[in-house]
Design an enzyme around this catalytic site. Structure first.
Site, PDB file in Angstrom:
ATOM      1  N   LEU A  67      51.636 -14.502 -44.631  1.00 27.57           N
ATOM      2  CA  LEU A  67      52.422 -15.703 -44.957  1.00 27.57           C
ATOM      3  C   LEU A  67      52.279 -16.751 -43.860  1.00 27.57           C
ATOM      4  O   LEU A  67      51.902 -16.436 -42.724  1.00 27.57           O
ATOM      5  CB  LEU A  67      53.889 -15.282 -45.125  1.00 27.57           C
ATOM      6  CG  LEU A  67      54.107 -14.257 -46.253  1.00 27.57           C
ATOM      7  CD1 LEU A  67      55.415 -13.510 -46.084  1.00 27.57           C
ATOM      8  CD2 LEU A  67      54.040 -14.950 -47.602  1.00 27.57           C
ATOM      9  N   PRO A  68      52.624 -18.015 -44.173  1.00 30.65           N
ATOM     10  CA  PRO A  68      52.382 -19.075 -43.182  1.00 30.65           C
ATOM     11  C   PRO A  68      53.205 -18.954 -41.899  1.00 30.65           C
ATOM     12  O   PRO A  68      52.657 -19.037 -40.803  1.00 30.65           O
ATOM     13  CB  PRO A  68      52.747 -20.363 -43.939  1.00 30.65           C
ATOM     14  CG  PRO A  68      52.720 -20.016 -45.389  1.00 30.65           C
ATOM     15  CD  PRO A  68      53.042 -18.557 -45.476  1.00 30.65           C
ATOM     16  N   THR A  98      50.917 -14.822 -38.693  1.00 29.23           N
ATOM     17  CA  THR A  98      51.123 -15.204 -37.289  1.00 29.23           C
ATOM     18  C   THR A  98      52.486 -15.880 -37.195  1.00 29.23           C
ATOM     19  O   THR A  98      52.679 -16.991 -37.706  1.00 29.23           O
ATOM     20  CB  THR A  98      50.036 -16.193 -36.820  1.00 29.23           C
ATOM     21  OG1 THR A  98      48.763 -15.573 -36.996  1.00 29.23           O
ATOM     22  CG2 THR A  98      50.231 -16.565 -35.363  1.00 29.23           C
ATOM     23  N   LYS A 173      48.392 -12.624 -30.157  1.00 26.97           N
ATOM     24  CA  LYS A 173      47.762 -13.628 -31.034  1.00 26.97           C
ATOM     25  C   LYS A 173      48.102 -15.058 -30.571  1.00 26.97           C
ATOM     26  O   LYS A 173      47.255 -15.956 -30.566  1.00 26.97           O
ATOM     27  CB  LYS A 173      48.247 -13.384 -32.468  1.00 26.97           C
ATOM     28  CG  LYS A 173      47.991 -14.484 -33.465  1.00 26.97           C
ATOM     29  CD  LYS A 173      46.555 -14.573 -33.892  1.00 26.97           C
ATOM     30  CE  LYS A 173      46.335 -15.828 -34.725  1.00 26.97           C
ATOM     31  NZ  LYS A 173      44.996 -16.022 -35.185  1.00 26.97           N
ATOM     32  N   LYS A 248      51.255 -25.186 -35.439  1.00 24.51           N
ATOM     33  CA  LYS A 248      52.319 -24.160 -35.474  1.00 24.51           C
ATOM     34  C   LYS A 248      52.112 -23.138 -34.353  1.00 24.51           C
ATOM     35  O   LYS A 248      53.050 -22.807 -33.621  1.00 24.51           O
ATOM     36  CB  LYS A 248      52.278 -23.451 -36.837  1.00 24.51           C
ATOM     37  CG  LYS A 248      53.194 -22.259 -36.937  1.00 24.51           C
ATOM     38  CD  LYS A 248      52.789 -21.289 -38.042  1.00 24.51           C
ATOM     39  CE  LYS A 248      51.569 -20.506 -37.719  1.00 24.51           C
ATOM     40  NZ  LYS A 248      51.320 -19.329 -38.529  1.00 24.51           N
TER      41      LYS A 248
HETATM   42  P1  NAD Z   1      47.771 -20.187 -46.588  1.00 28.42           P
HETATM   43  O1  NAD Z   1      48.765 -21.282 -46.579  1.00 28.42           O
HETATM   44  O2  NAD Z   1      46.410 -20.437 -47.169  1.00 28.42           O
HETATM   45  O3  NAD Z   1      48.369 -18.909 -47.352  1.00 28.42           O
HETATM   46  C1  NAD Z   1      49.706 -18.506 -47.273  1.00 28.42           C
HETATM   47  C2  NAD Z   1      50.140 -18.138 -48.681  1.00 28.42           C
HETATM   48  O4  NAD Z   1      51.491 -17.658 -48.614  1.00 28.42           O
HETATM   49  C3  NAD Z   1      50.149 -19.323 -49.639  1.00 28.42           C
HETATM   50  O5  NAD Z   1      49.331 -19.039 -50.753  1.00 28.42           O
HETATM   51  C4  NAD Z   1      51.612 -19.498 -50.009  1.00 28.42           C
HETATM   52  O6  NAD Z   1      51.802 -19.930 -51.331  1.00 28.42           O
HETATM   53  C5  NAD Z   1      52.133 -18.088 -49.789  1.00 28.42           C
HETATM   54  N1  NAD Z   1      53.581 -18.013 -49.607  1.00 28.42           N
HETATM   55  C6  NAD Z   1      54.397 -18.814 -48.877  1.00 28.42           C
HETATM   56  N2  NAD Z   1      55.674 -18.401 -48.962  1.00 28.42           N
HETATM   57  C7  NAD Z   1      55.656 -17.311 -49.773  1.00 28.42           C
HETATM   58  C8  NAD Z   1      56.672 -16.436 -50.253  1.00 28.42           C
HETATM   59  N3  NAD Z   1      57.943 -16.598 -49.918  1.00 28.42           N
HETATM   60  N4  NAD Z   1      56.307 -15.423 -51.078  1.00 28.42           N
HETATM   61  C9  NAD Z   1      55.021 -15.251 -51.432  1.00 28.42           C
HETATM   62  N5  NAD Z   1      54.013 -16.049 -51.018  1.00 28.42           N
HETATM   63  C10 NAD Z   1      54.335 -17.061 -50.199  1.00 28.42           C
HETATM   64  O7  NAD Z   1      47.659 -19.669 -45.093  1.00 28.42           O
HETATM   65  P2  NAD Z   1      46.489 -18.798 -44.451  1.00 28.42           P
HETATM   66  O8  NAD Z   1      45.469 -19.695 -43.875  1.00 28.42           O
HETATM   67  O9  NAD Z   1      46.099 -17.719 -45.396  1.00 28.42           O
HETATM   68  O10 NAD Z   1      47.281 -18.190 -43.196  1.00 28.42           O
HETATM   69  C11 NAD Z   1      48.239 -17.151 -43.355  1.00 28.42           C
HETATM   70  C12 NAD Z   1      48.650 -16.666 -41.975  1.00 28.42           C
HETATM   71  O11 NAD Z   1      47.506 -16.206 -41.272  1.00 28.42           O
HETATM   72  C13 NAD Z   1      49.276 -17.756 -41.100  1.00 28.42           C
HETATM   73  O12 NAD Z   1      50.341 -17.208 -40.370  1.00 28.42           O
HETATM   74  C14 NAD Z   1      48.126 -18.204 -40.199  1.00 28.42           C
HETATM   75  O13 NAD Z   1      48.592 -18.711 -38.968  1.00 28.42           O
HETATM   76  C15 NAD Z   1      47.374 -16.893 -40.041  1.00 28.42           C
HETATM   77  N6  NAD Z   1      45.939 -17.043 -39.775  1.00 28.42           N
HETATM   78  C16 NAD Z   1      45.188 -17.920 -40.467  1.00 28.42           C
HETATM   79  C17 NAD Z   1      43.820 -18.026 -40.185  1.00 28.42           C
HETATM   80  C18 NAD Z   1      42.936 -18.987 -40.929  1.00 28.42           C
HETATM   81  O14 NAD Z   1      41.772 -19.195 -40.494  1.00 28.42           O
HETATM   82  N7  NAD Z   1      43.367 -19.576 -42.029  1.00 28.42           N
HETATM   83  C19 NAD Z   1      43.253 -17.232 -39.191  1.00 28.42           C
HETATM   84  C20 NAD Z   1      44.048 -16.311 -38.528  1.00 28.42           C
HETATM   85  C21 NAD Z   1      45.397 -16.224 -38.827  1.00 28.42           C
END
Ligand code: NAD
Length: 304
Positions: A67-68, A98, A173, A248
């Site tokens: 999740l975000p 994260t 992280k 963030k």
């Molecule tokens: P994203 O926004 O693409 O995906 C998050 C998903 O969570 C979304 O589809 C959103 O609709 C869903 N969501 C939000 N609230 C929700 C809820 N209450 N119930 C169910 N679903 C819900 O984000 P991402 O890029 O996949 O990143 C996710 C996490 O991973 C973050 O914490 C980010 O910091 C971490 N991260 C991302 C990357 C990257 O390259 N994108 C790399 C490492 C870590």
């Protein structure tokens, strides 16, 4: 009844991670609040659940969340429809989001009061790492919970580390991403300076990759187009890892530093730069797009 994994949050990272679990032969059910994301997951042959109330059934042995932010993890685990009150005692909870250390500890404490094992397991390696199952995964939690989670984590990642206490996966992280944010700005500054000095960027990039100025943004994820295929800079800065997410993480790093009286002046400056970038409407662009505003807009390529 065969055992299943409930995967919550199938965005940029979660969807390919859930896909890798499915491809390894696991039964995976996915849920996301976004209908669009569920549609994408369905197109990838994942079993989608439209309502979170229908997700946690008796045969769920693991929950993975991606999740975000901390507020989303808190809501999913501890909120009104919190899954912590729905899963069985044998169910393992793996939060790959994260988030801030405090929220991880709070969720873990509640889980442990109910006799449920939980780990925080944030990842690095980006969307490409999620797709190729080469993520670095940093785990916080008991040794027992870590070992229980290991076989699943090995399906989604390549290097799996046990960082220590619950929350320390996120601590590690946050430290990593503070360095990454600073390094992305440093790579942008260096390449911009080379451009102003009228030196061929491709040559400077090749030199830096092999010399002491190398970094992950230089060797894997350069902020300028035309240097490495498949990077967001070659795709109009579509994320990848968004500037909003980096902002963030830099906020989390700054908060952590303040909480333990650590001086992190470059981390603080990186936060100010990304914060301004996001306020100017660039939150959803890839974080490497920061190169556009480094060094007085020296670039001559379009951002979108
Ligand atoms: P994203 O926004 O693409 O995906 C998050 C998903 O969570 C979304 O589809 C959103 O609709 C869903 N969501 C939000 N609230 C929700 C809820 N209450 N119930 C169910 N679903 C819900 O984000 P991402 O890029 O996949 O990143 C996710 C996490 O991973 C973050 O914490 C980010 O910091 C971490 N991260 C991302 C990357 C990257 O390259 N994108 C790399 C490492 C870590």
């Amino acid at each position: 009844m065969s055992k299943s994994i409930a995967f919550i949050g199938v965005g940029n990272m979660g969807c390919p991670m859930a896909e890798n679990l499915m491809k390894s032969g696991k039964s995976v059910k996915v849920f996301d609040v976004s209908k669009k994301m569920l549609e994408i997951a369905r197109d990838k042959n994942l079993e989608t659940i439209e309502n979170i109330d229908d997700l946690i059934t008796d045969n769920i042995e693991t929950v993975v969340t991606m999740l975000p932010e901390g507020k989303h993890s808190r809501e999913v685990y501890l909120g009104e429809k919190g899954i912590i009150n729905k899963v069985s005692k044998d169910c393992l909870l793996i939060d790959c989001s994260t988030i801030d250390i405090q929220t991880s500890i709070e969720i873990g404490k509640k889980a442990s009061e109910l006799g449920i094992k939980m780990i925080d397991a944030p990842v690095s390696g980006g969307v490409m790492g999620a797709q190729k199952a080469t993520l670095n995964i940093m785990v916080g939690g008991s040794k027992e919970a870590f070992e229980k989670a290991l076989p699943l984590l090995k399906i989604m990642g390549k290097n799996i580390f046990h960082a220590g206490y619950l929350g320390s996966g996120n601590g590690a992280k946050i430290c990593n991403n503070m360095a990454l944010g600073i390094a992305m700005i440093a790579a942008s500054e260096s390449l911009m300076l080379a451009k102003r000095l009228n030196i061929d960027i491709k040559k400077v990039h090749e030199i830096m990759k092999n010399a002491s100025g190398n970094s992950w943004p230089i060797s894997v994820y350069p902020p300028l187009p035309g240097l490495i295929d498949g990077t967001p800079s070659n795709n109009n800065y579509r994320p990848g890892f968004s500037a909003g997410m980096m902002n963030k993480d830099l906020k989390l790093a700054n908060d952590c530093a303040q909480s333990v009286n650590a001086e992190t002046p470059l981390g603080k400056m990186a936060l100010e730069i990304y914060d301004q970038f996001c306020k100017e409407g660039n939150e959803t662009k890839d974080f490497s797009a920061i190169s556009k505003v480094i060094g007085g807009n020296a670039w001559d390529y379009p951002i979108d």
